[in-house]
Scaffold this active site. Structure first.
Site, mmCIF file in Angstrom:
data_model
loop_
_atom_site.group_PDB
_atom_site.id
_atom_site.type_symbol
_atom_site.label_atom_id
_atom_site.label_comp_id
_atom_site.label_asym_id
_atom_site.label_seq_id
_atom_site.Cartn_x
_atom_site.Cartn_y
_atom_site.Cartn_z
ATOM 1 N N ASP A 283 45.040 39.560 45.791
ATOM 2 C CA ASP A 283 46.160 40.404 45.357
ATOM 3 C C ASP A 283 46.756 39.816 44.075
ATOM 4 O O ASP A 283 47.298 38.712 44.093
ATOM 5 C CB ASP A 283 47.222 40.451 46.465
ATOM 6 C CG ASP A 283 48.330 41.450 46.183
ATOM 7 O OD1 ASP A 283 48.647 41.685 44.998
ATOM 8 O OD2 ASP A 283 48.898 41.981 47.151
ATOM 9 N N SER B 50 54.549 46.237 50.151
ATOM 10 C CA SER B 50 55.069 45.442 49.049
ATOM 11 C C SER B 50 56.565 45.173 49.236
ATOM 12 O O SER B 50 56.956 44.539 50.220
ATOM 13 C CB SER B 50 54.761 46.153 47.728
ATOM 14 O OG SER B 50 54.916 45.292 46.625
ATOM 15 N N HIS C 252 46.359 44.786 45.525
ATOM 16 C CA HIS C 252 47.746 45.077 45.902
ATOM 17 C C HIS C 252 47.849 46.521 46.362
ATOM 18 O O HIS C 252 47.622 47.456 45.590
ATOM 19 C CB HIS C 252 48.684 44.824 44.725
ATOM 20 C CG HIS C 252 50.136 44.839 45.123
ATOM 21 N ND1 HIS C 252 50.714 43.819 45.845
ATOM 22 C CD2 HIS C 252 51.108 45.756 44.926
ATOM 23 C CE1 HIS C 252 51.985 44.096 46.073
ATOM 24 N NE2 HIS C 252 52.246 45.276 45.524
#
Length: 324
Positions: free
Chosen positions: A263, A136, A292
């Site tokens: 996601d 991320s 995610h």
């Protein structure tokens, strides 16, 4: 082989996102902590998991308000160690359990600490090969670092994998502002609010905390705090200058981006297909599910699909195709 779980309910991006932190069993790593004093008088903490005699290292960076003991980090550490590689997880400033020394903290485009950590590791003379893995926000930092000025990157950095990356921060902020993502936004902003309130206590008068509890979107928070604390004009200026997508064509190390198409944190501009086609050093994998930082897998000792694919890409130069 590890297969990506796709049957109901794991076809849902929300289930893939929420299942691992809630239900994945994961033993803590036996880390050894090392503090890196940064050139600007602050520090970052590195957590090491080492064996005997390895000359290869996996350097791991967590996501927004994460740390080295998140399950997704521990899973990647375990995957690396099972393949005979050492692993080190860097905690962003203020994320290791102790506040950092400055009113500023870290952000999605802050690459200096990564560079200084790599220079420190290079000086040790122990490793001849380093692989970068980021999740991320950490993935965005790695991609930006690799592409913004490749000439400064230590030679022993050979390859990288970035997972669930908001390559376009403005687009990701739009995605998270959708009603179906309110839970994630509320959770992350709660963490950021607590940290900024603590900063106000540590640095009296440095921050205007009036109305901090009313902030409901990342644009509001980044306009109010992230941007001014780190030298940006506003949230849009911060997002546009820090997004990794604009740097992808400059990457000259083997690099893989793994972004699931379901996601909930990512908008359409977070899937840089055009940039991947233009750079033969860059591979973009877009599996149909994974959420995610999820990618729940089946097979081989509880390893998740993202961990299996990351190790396969890093250690097998010919690996570039999604296998399900």
């Amino acid at each position: 082989m590890v297969r990506l779980a796709r049957a109901f309910p794991f076809s849902s991006g929300h289930v893939q996102t929420l299942f691992p932190p809630l239900f994945r069993p994961m033993a803590d790593a036996c880390y050894e902590r090392e503090r890196l004093e940064t050139s600007d008088g602050d520090f970052v903490d590195l957590d090491w998991s080492r064996g005997e005699g390895s000359r290869s290292l996996v350097f791991i960076m967590h996501g927004l308000e994460g740390h080295s003991r998140r399950k997704y980090v521990l899973g990647m550490v375990k995957a690396a160690r099972e393949r005979g590689l050492d692993a080190v997880a860097m905690n962003f400033r203020g994320c290791s359990g102790e506040p950092n020394r400055k009113v500023s903290m870290y952000h999605s485009g802050w690459t200096r600490d990564l560079h200084e950590a790599l220079l420190m590791i290079e000086a040790l003379g122990r490793y001849n090969c380093v692989h970068l893995v980021g999740f991320s926000l950490g993935g965005n930092v790695i991609l930006k670092y690799l592409g913004e000025d490749p000439s400064i990157i230590p030679e022993f950095v050979r390859s990288a994998v970035a997972i669930s990356v908001p390559c376009d921060l403005e687009d990701s902020a739009r995605a998270l502002a959708r009603p179906q993502c309110a839970f994630y936004t509320r959770y992350l902003l709660d963490q950021l609010r607590k940290k900024i309130i603590e900063k106000g206590r540590l640095f009296p008068g440095a921050l205007d905390l009036k109305g901090v509890e009313t902030l409901r979107t990342f644009r509001q928070f980044d306009d109010r705090f992230t941007a001014p604390l780190h030298g940006f004009r506003d949230a849009l200026d911060y997002w546009r200058r820090s997004s990794s997508r604009q740097y992808l064509t400059g990457i000259d190390r083997r690099t893989c981006i793994i972004n699931a198409t379901n996601d909930p944190f990512l908008g359409p501009r977070c899937y840089p297909a055009e940039e991947a086609r233009a750079n033969d050093r860059l591979t973009l994998l877009t599996p149909p599910t994974g959420g995610h930082v999820g990618f729940v897998g089946s097979g081989w000792g509880g390893m998740y699909w993202s961990e299996w694919m990351a190790m396969r890409f890093l250690l097998e130069p010919g690996a570039s195709q999604v296998q399900k």
